[in-house]
Design a protein around this motif. Structure first.
Motif, short mmCIF file in Angstrom:
data_model
loop_
_atom_site.label_atom_id
_atom_site.label_comp_id
_atom_site.label_asym_id
_atom_site.label_seq_id
_atom_site.Cartn_x
_atom_site.Cartn_y
_atom_site.Cartn_z
N GLU A 42 -31.50 51.35 -15.47
CA GLU A 42 -32.42 52.48 -15.58
C GLU A 42 -31.91 53.72 -14.86
OE1 GLU A 42 -35.86 50.75 -13.87
OE2 GLU A 42 -36.26 49.42 -15.58
N LYS A 58 -36.55 57.79 -17.88
CA LYS A 58 -37.97 57.46 -18.02
C LYS A 58 -38.45 57.76 -19.44
CE LYS A 58 -38.78 58.97 -13.23
NZ LYS A 58 -39.52 59.91 -12.37
N ASN A 59 -39.44 57.00 -19.87
CA ASN A 59 -40.15 57.27 -21.11
C ASN A 59 -41.63 57.08 -20.83
OD1 ASN A 59 -40.53 58.01 -23.75
ND2 ASN A 59 -39.99 56.03 -24.62
N ASP A 60 -42.44 58.08 -21.12
CA ASP A 60 -43.87 58.05 -20.77
C ASP A 60 -44.04 57.76 -19.28
OD1 ASP A 60 -44.74 58.64 -23.33
OD2 ASP A 60 -44.75 56.52 -23.93
N THR A 64 -36.94 53.27 -17.66
CA THR A 64 -36.45 52.40 -18.72
C THR A 64 -34.98 52.72 -18.97
OG1 THR A 64 -36.84 51.66 -21.00
CG2 THR A 64 -37.07 54.01 -20.57
N LEU A 66 -32.04 54.12 -21.15
CA LEU A 66 -31.91 55.06 -22.26
C LEU A 66 -30.45 55.24 -22.66
CD1 LEU A 66 -34.43 57.84 -21.14
CD2 LEU A 66 -34.78 56.13 -22.94
N LEU A 85 -31.78 60.09 -26.21
CA LEU A 85 -33.11 60.70 -26.21
C LEU A 85 -33.66 60.80 -27.63
CD1 LEU A 85 -32.18 63.56 -23.73
CD2 LEU A 85 -33.41 61.46 -23.17
N PRO A 101 -38.57 61.08 -23.99
CA PRO A 101 -38.01 60.60 -22.73
C PRO A 101 -37.32 61.71 -21.95
CG PRO A 101 -36.64 59.93 -24.58
CD PRO A 101 -37.85 60.57 -25.16
N GLY A 236 -42.87 65.85 -20.27
CA GLY A 236 -42.51 65.27 -21.56
C GLY A 236 -42.71 66.14 -22.77
#
Length: 275
Positions: A42, A58-60, A64, A66, A85, A101, A236
């Protein structure tokens, strides 16, 4: 023959002078680089003289992985990965607001302080948009500079002078490839007030081109504070939809050395385009 033993400080002075004569001062201006070649996890670690500036993916707002699949980086070679992305639901700030993301560096990261107080800098990288570049989609944004999309096939560069209000200039609309890797480079020379921002573009199957030259009267960048974002803002809503690879920041606190000449930029470009 008499052997002469030079004091250590003279030896170091000679080595430094010899290195500058070979043009190695340009590599010493490299502050931070993200190659995104971890391939899993991550975090995307950094390298460069500024110190650690790892990107948290990060996502939301949830950390995570990517990374692209193996070979998904700009070179296309095995072992080359990129920041993926493509999960964003649109490019930029279209209506309704798009989300996606982001990769962020914490504001207390050791390497970020070196991005403040710069009198000249260069930002290079590779992007692979999945949709036309538009809507101020973020590529890399610190508290002292911005690289983001313009309105249509343009890149927009911004610097933050001492008054805290960013000053932006747009390139010509030469960043129009979709689904293909494009190299970009932007140089800024804060020792000047006119013709001091250069935009470059290149592709893996074509040469490097100077897109245009713009003027920004902003001088030295202020001290750096806060974090750094790649591919979006933390909320975001300004996503870059696509891939980003080999992001590098060069800079110098004094003088023009951080604004790399075209020959050096071509060398950076050729490492991927013509390995």
């Amino acid at each position: 023959m008499v052997a002469i033993n030079f004091p250590d400080f003279l030896k170091l002075s000679f080595i430094a002078t010899f290195s500058f004569g070979l043009g190695l001062e340009l590599s010493q201006a490299q502050l931070i680089e993200w190659k995104f070649n971890e391939g899993s996890g991550e975090m995307a670690e950094s390298s460069g003289s500024a110190g650690a500036a790892a990107l948290a993916m990060k996502n939301d707002k949830v950390q995570t992985s990517l990374f692209t699949p193996d070979g998904g980086g700009a070179s296309g070679k095995p072992g080359d990965y990129a920041l993926d992305l493509s999960g964003a639901n649109g490019m930029g700030a279209n209506n309704p607001p798009n989300t996606g993301p982001v990769a962020t560096v914490s504001g207390n990261a050791e390497g970020l302080s070196a991005l403040g107080g710069l009198e000249s800098l260069t930002i290079t990288g590779w992007i692979k948009p999945q949709a036309p570049i538009t809507g101020a989609a973020r590529i890399i944004v610190g508290k002292t500079f911005y690289v983001q999309a313009g309105s249509s096939g343009e890149l927009q560069f911004g610097v933050v002078p001492d008054n805290g209000t960013p000053v932006f200039v747009n390139s010509e609309p030469n960043y129009t490839e979709v689904g293909m890797w494009m190299f970009f480079a932007i140089t800024y020379d804060g020792t000047r007030t006119m013709d001091n921002v250069n935009f470059y573009v290149g592709a893996t199957d074509a040469g490097l081109t100077l897109v245009c030259t713009r003027s920004v009267d902003a001088g030295r960048l202020p001290p750096f504070s806060g974090g750094l974002e790649v591919g979006n803002v933390s909320s975001g809503v300004r996503p870059f939809q696509g891939m980003i690879d080999d992001l590098t920041i060069y800079g110098a606190e004094n003088g023009t050395e951080g604004a790399l000449p075209q020959a050096k930029i071509e060398e950076i470009y050729n490492k991927i385009a013509k390995p």
